[in-house]
Design a protein around this motif. Sequence first.
Motif, PDB file in Angstrom:
ATOM      1  N   LYS A 187      -2.259  10.027  -3.449  1.00 43.96           N
ATOM      2  CA  LYS A 187      -1.932   8.750  -4.098  1.00 43.96           C
ATOM      3  C   LYS A 187      -2.540   7.881  -3.255  1.00 43.96           C
ATOM      4  O   LYS A 187      -3.194   7.367  -3.551  1.00 43.96           O
ATOM      5  N   ASP A 197      -5.930   8.713  -3.417  1.00 42.13           N
ATOM      6  CA  ASP A 197      -6.995   7.933  -4.560  1.00 42.13           C
ATOM      7  C   ASP A 197      -6.881   6.662  -3.996  1.00 42.13           C
ATOM      8  O   ASP A 197      -7.966   5.544  -4.465  1.00 42.13           O
ATOM      9  N   GLY A 198      -5.836   5.606  -3.233  1.00 43.07           N
ATOM     10  CA  GLY A 198      -5.359   4.381  -3.325  1.00 43.07           C
ATOM     11  C   GLY A 198      -6.358   3.524  -1.999  1.00 43.07           C
ATOM     12  O   GLY A 198      -7.208   2.795  -2.099  1.00 43.07           O
ATOM     13  N   ILE A 239       0.522   1.244  -3.419  1.00 43.64           N
ATOM     14  CA  ILE A 239       0.067   2.135  -3.774  1.00 43.64           C
ATOM     15  C   ILE A 239       1.528   4.019  -3.929  1.00 43.64           C
ATOM     16  O   ILE A 239       0.998   4.675  -4.591  1.00 43.64           O
ATOM     17  N   VAL A 240       2.515   3.487  -2.775  1.00 41.75           N
ATOM     18  CA  VAL A 240       3.301   3.975  -3.119  1.00 41.75           C
ATOM     19  C   VAL A 240       4.515   3.950  -3.426  1.00 41.75           C
ATOM     20  O   VAL A 240       5.275   5.524  -4.096  1.00 41.75           O
ATOM     21  N   ILE A 264       5.309   7.877  -7.633  1.00 38.49           N
ATOM     22  CA  ILE A 264       4.618   9.092  -6.904  1.00 38.49           C
ATOM     23  C   ILE A 264       4.952   9.935  -8.892  1.00 38.49           C
ATOM     24  O   ILE A 264       5.406   9.562  -9.659  1.00 38.49           O
TER      25      ILE A 264
END
Length: 150
Positions: A17, A20-21, A94-95, A98
């Motif tokens: 993640k 990708d972020g 972002i996190v 998941i």
Amino acid sequence: MSKILEGTEVISALATKIRDGFSTTEIQAVYKDTPTQNILKPCIFLNMVSTIQLPMVNRRSTRTYTTDINVTGADDNTELRTWFTKINEQLLRIVDKIIISDQVVKMVQGEANIENNELHLIVTYNFDVIKQSDDDEIKMQTRKFKGRVI
């Protein structure tokens, strides 16, 4: 049937993640293990802090995984605290969720602090697990009676 957990799923999901972020300009590398040399900065280190398992009914349990997302800035960054604030906000987005065993797991807590010129975002995830055992395939047997029942 669900996948058997091996203990690395949370760190791996976070690494995917985060990579990708962020662009490679913002964060050059995401490390799951400590590199021995040539660390690229700015970077992120992922470290498991704790795992707690709370047994429930039958073979079910609740697992709590706490992970430290350690952000290290570039050596020449003169606005490090401002940069950490910006990165922290991005990381929290972002996190937030998941994927573990093809299921979405939502962060239940995130806490950030700056120590020794590093940003530490401590994140916690909870999810249910089912204990796997070797005798899962054993079926109940029927007892056969010989003789007469009165």
